[in-house]
Design a protein around this motif. Sequence first.
Motif, mmCIF file in Angstrom:
data_model
loop_
_atom_site.group_PDB
_atom_site.id
_atom_site.type_symbol
_atom_site.label_atom_id
_atom_site.label_comp_id
_atom_site.label_asym_id
_atom_site.label_seq_id
_atom_site.Cartn_x
_atom_site.Cartn_y
_atom_site.Cartn_z
ATOM 1 N N THR A 32 0.832 -1.200 0.000
ATOM 2 C CA THR A 32 0.000 0.000 0.000
ATOM 3 C C THR A 32 0.868 1.252 0.000
ATOM 4 O O THR A 32 0.623 2.192 -0.763
ATOM 5 C CB THR A 32 -0.952 -0.006 1.205
ATOM 6 O OG1 THR A 32 -1.759 -1.185 1.145
ATOM 7 C CG2 THR A 32 -1.837 1.219 1.239
ATOM 8 N N GLU A 33 1.903 1.272 0.847
ATOM 9 C CA GLU A 33 2.834 2.406 0.864
ATOM 10 C C GLU A 33 3.553 2.554 -0.469
ATOM 11 O O GLU A 33 3.756 3.663 -0.957
ATOM 12 C CB GLU A 33 3.888 2.222 1.963
ATOM 13 C CG GLU A 33 3.409 2.455 3.358
ATOM 14 C CD GLU A 33 4.532 2.282 4.379
ATOM 15 O OE1 GLU A 33 5.644 1.841 4.015
ATOM 16 O OE2 GLU A 33 4.283 2.596 5.551
ATOM 17 N N MET A 34 3.939 1.424 -1.044
ATOM 18 C CA MET A 34 4.668 1.408 -2.308
ATOM 19 C C MET A 34 3.854 2.094 -3.411
ATOM 20 O O MET A 34 4.353 2.951 -4.139
ATOM 21 C CB MET A 34 4.981 -0.051 -2.683
ATOM 22 C CG MET A 34 5.768 -0.242 -3.941
ATOM 23 S SD MET A 34 6.040 -2.011 -4.272
ATOM 24 C CE MET A 34 4.626 -2.340 -5.348
ATOM 25 N N VAL A 35 2.592 1.726 -3.514
ATOM 26 C CA VAL A 35 1.724 2.289 -4.552
ATOM 27 C C VAL A 35 1.383 3.746 -4.237
ATOM 28 O O VAL A 35 1.395 4.599 -5.128
ATOM 29 C CB VAL A 35 0.452 1.431 -4.731
ATOM 30 C CG1 VAL A 35 -0.537 2.106 -5.667
ATOM 31 C CG2 VAL A 35 0.831 0.045 -5.251
ATOM 32 N N SER A 36 1.102 4.048 -2.977
ATOM 33 C CA SER A 36 0.783 5.438 -2.600
ATOM 34 C C SER A 36 1.933 6.377 -2.933
ATOM 35 O O SER A 36 1.720 7.485 -3.430
ATOM 36 C CB SER A 36 0.450 5.531 -1.109
ATOM 37 O OG SER A 36 -0.753 4.867 -0.831
ATOM 38 N N PHE A 37 3.163 5.939 -2.638
ATOM 39 C CA PHE A 37 4.334 6.745 -2.974
ATOM 40 C C PHE A 37 4.379 6.988 -4.484
ATOM 41 O O PHE A 37 4.555 8.120 -4.935
ATOM 42 C CB PHE A 37 5.614 6.033 -2.515
ATOM 43 C CG PHE A 37 6.870 6.793 -2.833
ATOM 44 C CD1 PHE A 37 7.448 7.610 -1.886
ATOM 45 C CD2 PHE A 37 7.481 6.687 -4.076
ATOM 46 C CE1 PHE A 37 8.618 8.318 -2.168
ATOM 47 C CE2 PHE A 37 8.639 7.387 -4.372
ATOM 48 C CZ PHE A 37 9.203 8.211 -3.418
ATOM 49 N N ALA A 38 4.213 5.922 -5.259
ATOM 50 C CA ALA A 38 4.280 6.049 -6.717
ATOM 51 C C ALA A 38 3.161 6.936 -7.255
ATOM 52 O O ALA A 38 3.393 7.744 -8.162
ATOM 53 C CB ALA A 38 4.226 4.674 -7.371
ATOM 54 N N GLU A 39 1.975 6.805 -6.711
ATOM 55 C CA GLU A 39 0.869 7.651 -7.175
ATOM 56 C C GLU A 39 1.191 9.131 -6.972
ATOM 57 O O GLU A 39 0.857 9.953 -7.818
ATOM 58 C CB GLU A 39 -0.424 7.292 -6.446
ATOM 59 C CG GLU A 39 -1.006 5.981 -6.905
ATOM 60 C CD GLU A 39 -2.196 5.512 -6.081
ATOM 61 O OE1 GLU A 39 -2.933 4.642 -6.591
ATOM 62 O OE2 GLU A 39 -2.383 5.970 -4.936
ATOM 63 N N ARG A 40 1.875 9.442 -5.878
ATOM 64 C CA ARG A 40 2.191 10.838 -5.595
ATOM 65 C C ARG A 40 3.445 11.323 -6.315
ATOM 66 O O ARG A 40 3.482 12.440 -6.813
ATOM 67 C CB ARG A 40 2.360 11.020 -4.089
ATOM 68 C CG ARG A 40 2.746 12.438 -3.741
ATOM 69 C CD ARG A 40 2.241 12.907 -2.430
ATOM 70 N NE ARG A 40 2.534 14.329 -2.298
ATOM 71 C CZ ARG A 40 3.064 14.878 -1.238
ATOM 72 N NH1 ARG A 40 3.338 14.150 -0.193
ATOM 73 N NH2 ARG A 40 3.302 16.164 -1.215
ATOM 74 N N PHE A 41 4.491 10.487 -6.369
ATOM 75 C CA PHE A 41 5.788 10.975 -6.819
ATOM 76 C C PHE A 41 6.326 10.351 -8.109
ATOM 77 O O PHE A 41 7.225 10.918 -8.719
ATOM 78 C CB PHE A 41 6.840 10.769 -5.714
ATOM 79 C CG PHE A 41 6.524 11.501 -4.455
ATOM 80 C CD1 PHE A 41 6.634 12.884 -4.390
ATOM 81 C CD2 PHE A 41 6.115 10.814 -3.330
ATOM 82 C CE1 PHE A 41 6.346 13.561 -3.216
ATOM 83 C CE2 PHE A 41 5.823 11.489 -2.157
ATOM 84 C CZ PHE A 41 5.928 12.867 -2.100
#
Length: 165
Positions: A32-41
Amino acid sequence: MRSGTGGDADLFFEDLAPGGSFDLGVTTVDGTEMVSFAERFDPQWYHIDARLARDSHHGVLIASGFFTVSLFMRAYVEAVLSRAAADTSPGLEELRWLAPVYAGDRLAGRLDVLGRKLSSARPGLGTVTLLGSLTRIDTYDRPEREVLRTRFRGWFARRGGGLPG
Protein backbone atom coordinates in the motif's frame (compact mmCIF):
# COMPACT_ATOMS: atom_id res chain seq x y z
CA MET A 1 25.99 17.34 20.60
CA ARG A 2 22.73 16.45 18.83
CA SER A 3 22.21 13.40 16.67
CA GLY A 4 20.62 13.50 13.24
CA THR A 5 17.21 12.99 14.86
CA GLY A 6 17.72 15.51 17.66
CA GLY A 7 18.73 13.21 20.51
CA ASP A 8 22.11 13.02 22.19
CA ALA A 9 24.87 11.87 19.85
CA ASP A 10 27.29 9.10 20.81
CA LEU A 11 28.73 8.35 17.36
CA PHE A 12 31.27 10.82 15.95
CA PHE A 13 33.58 11.24 12.97
CA GLU A 14 36.37 9.44 14.85
CA ASP A 15 34.12 6.37 15.30
CA LEU A 16 33.50 5.99 11.57
CA ALA A 17 36.68 4.19 10.57
CA PRO A 18 37.20 2.81 7.06
CA GLY A 19 36.33 -0.89 7.02
CA GLY A 20 33.59 -0.45 9.61
CA SER A 21 30.02 -1.44 8.85
CA PHE A 22 26.51 -1.15 10.23
CA ASP A 23 23.60 -3.57 10.02
CA LEU A 24 20.57 -1.47 9.05
CA GLY A 25 18.07 -4.22 9.83
CA VAL A 26 15.36 -5.73 7.67
CA THR A 27 12.52 -3.77 6.07
CA THR A 28 9.43 -5.42 4.62
CA VAL A 29 8.00 -3.61 1.59
CA ASP A 30 4.42 -2.57 2.28
CA GLY A 31 2.43 -2.76 -0.97
CA THR A 32 0.00 0.00 0.00
CA GLU A 33 2.83 2.41 0.86
CA MET A 34 4.67 1.41 -2.31
CA VAL A 35 1.72 2.29 -4.55
CA SER A 36 0.78 5.44 -2.60
CA PHE A 37 4.33 6.74 -2.97
CA ALA A 38 4.28 6.05 -6.72
CA GLU A 39 0.87 7.65 -7.17
CA ARG A 40 2.19 10.84 -5.60
CA PHE A 41 5.79 10.98 -6.82
CA ASP A 42 6.42 8.49 -9.65
CA PRO A 43 3.12 7.60 -11.38
CA GLN A 44 4.48 5.34 -14.08
CA TRP A 45 2.18 2.48 -15.08
CA TYR A 46 4.44 -0.34 -13.78
CA HIS A 47 4.30 1.26 -10.32
CA ILE A 48 0.56 2.03 -10.13
CA ASP A 49 -1.50 0.02 -12.64
CA ALA A 50 -1.77 -3.61 -11.51
CA ARG A 51 -3.59 -4.69 -14.69
CA LEU A 52 -0.91 -3.35 -17.02
CA ALA A 53 1.86 -4.62 -14.76
CA ARG A 54 0.32 -8.12 -14.75
CA ASP A 55 0.64 -8.21 -18.55
CA SER A 56 4.26 -6.98 -18.51
CA HIS A 57 7.49 -8.94 -18.16
CA HIS A 58 7.40 -8.09 -14.41
CA GLY A 59 4.03 -9.80 -13.90
CA VAL A 60 3.20 -7.54 -10.91
CA LEU A 61 3.72 -3.96 -9.76
CA ILE A 62 7.29 -2.95 -9.01
CA ALA A 63 8.40 -0.29 -6.56
CA SER A 64 9.63 3.09 -7.70
CA GLY A 65 13.39 3.27 -7.30
CA PHE A 66 12.89 6.45 -5.31
CA PHE A 67 10.60 4.56 -2.92
CA THR A 68 13.32 1.95 -2.54
CA VAL A 69 16.00 4.54 -1.76
CA SER A 70 13.56 6.09 0.75
CA LEU A 71 13.37 2.72 2.53
CA PHE A 72 17.17 2.70 2.67
CA MET A 73 17.23 6.26 4.03
CA ARG A 74 14.77 5.39 6.81
CA ALA A 75 16.86 2.38 7.84
CA TYR A 76 20.05 4.52 7.78
CA VAL A 77 18.42 7.19 9.95
CA GLU A 78 17.12 4.65 12.47
CA ALA A 79 20.33 2.61 12.75
CA VAL A 80 23.02 5.30 12.38
CA LEU A 81 21.92 8.92 12.15
CA SER A 82 19.68 8.62 15.22
CA ARG A 83 22.86 8.35 17.29
CA ALA A 84 25.43 10.11 15.09
CA ALA A 85 26.68 13.69 15.38
CA ALA A 86 25.65 14.14 11.77
CA ASP A 87 25.54 17.36 9.84
CA THR A 88 24.26 17.53 6.27
CA SER A 89 25.41 15.53 3.26
CA PRO A 90 27.42 16.99 0.40
CA GLY A 91 25.77 14.51 -1.96
CA LEU A 92 25.55 11.19 -3.73
CA GLU A 93 28.28 9.77 -5.90
CA GLU A 94 26.35 6.70 -7.06
CA LEU A 95 22.75 5.48 -6.91
CA ARG A 96 21.92 2.22 -8.63
CA TRP A 97 18.74 0.18 -8.76
CA LEU A 98 20.00 -3.32 -9.47
CA ALA A 99 16.77 -5.36 -9.46
CA PRO A 100 13.04 -4.74 -9.19
CA VAL A 101 11.49 -4.53 -5.72
CA TYR A 102 8.06 -6.03 -5.07
CA ALA A 103 5.41 -5.70 -2.39
CA GLY A 104 6.21 -8.09 0.44
CA ASP A 105 9.96 -8.21 -0.28
CA ARG A 106 12.20 -8.34 2.77
CA LEU A 107 15.22 -6.08 2.31
CA ALA A 108 18.31 -6.26 4.50
CA GLY A 109 20.25 -3.01 4.77
CA ARG A 110 23.96 -2.53 5.22
CA LEU A 111 26.22 0.50 5.46
CA ASP A 112 29.99 0.31 4.96
CA VAL A 113 32.48 3.05 5.78
CA LEU A 114 34.78 3.47 2.78
CA GLY A 115 36.87 6.46 3.79
CA ARG A 116 37.07 9.65 5.79
CA LYS A 117 38.95 12.93 5.91
CA LEU A 118 38.86 16.08 7.96
CA SER A 119 37.05 19.01 6.38
CA SER A 120 39.29 21.93 5.47
CA ALA A 121 36.28 24.16 4.79
CA ARG A 122 34.32 23.35 7.96
CA PRO A 123 36.46 23.03 11.09
CA GLY A 124 35.02 20.58 13.56
CA LEU A 125 33.61 18.35 10.81
CA GLY A 126 34.88 15.43 8.83
CA THR A 127 33.64 13.97 5.56
CA VAL A 128 32.86 10.26 5.55
CA THR A 129 32.34 8.26 2.34
CA LEU A 130 29.74 5.53 2.77
CA LEU A 131 28.43 2.62 0.72
CA GLY A 132 24.86 1.58 1.37
CA SER A 133 22.95 -1.40 0.05
CA LEU A 134 19.64 -3.21 0.25
CA THR A 135 19.55 -6.94 -0.47
CA ARG A 136 16.41 -9.02 -0.94
CA ILE A 137 16.42 -11.92 1.52
CA ASP A 138 14.43 -15.13 1.56
CA THR A 139 12.28 -16.53 4.36
CA TYR A 140 15.41 -18.04 5.94
CA ASP A 141 17.18 -14.64 5.93
CA ARG A 142 19.55 -15.76 3.17
CA PRO A 143 20.53 -13.13 0.58
CA GLU A 144 18.86 -13.51 -2.81
CA ARG A 145 19.76 -10.37 -4.77
CA GLU A 146 21.13 -6.91 -4.15
CA VAL A 147 18.45 -4.44 -5.24
CA LEU A 148 19.99 -1.07 -4.33
CA ARG A 149 23.50 0.33 -4.02
CA THR A 150 24.42 3.89 -3.18
CA ARG A 151 27.73 5.61 -2.47
CA PHE A 152 27.51 8.97 -0.76
CA ARG A 153 29.26 11.31 1.64
CA GLY A 154 28.15 12.66 4.99
CA TRP A 155 29.51 15.32 7.28
CA PHE A 156 29.97 14.26 10.87
CA ALA A 157 31.11 16.29 13.85
CA ARG A 158 34.41 15.55 15.46
CA ARG A 159 34.31 14.58 19.11
CA GLY A 160 34.78 17.82 21.04
CA GLY A 161 34.74 19.73 17.74
CA GLY A 162 33.08 22.77 19.31
CA LEU A 163 30.05 22.81 17.02
CA PRO A 164 26.77 24.21 18.33
CA GLY A 165 24.04 21.76 19.15
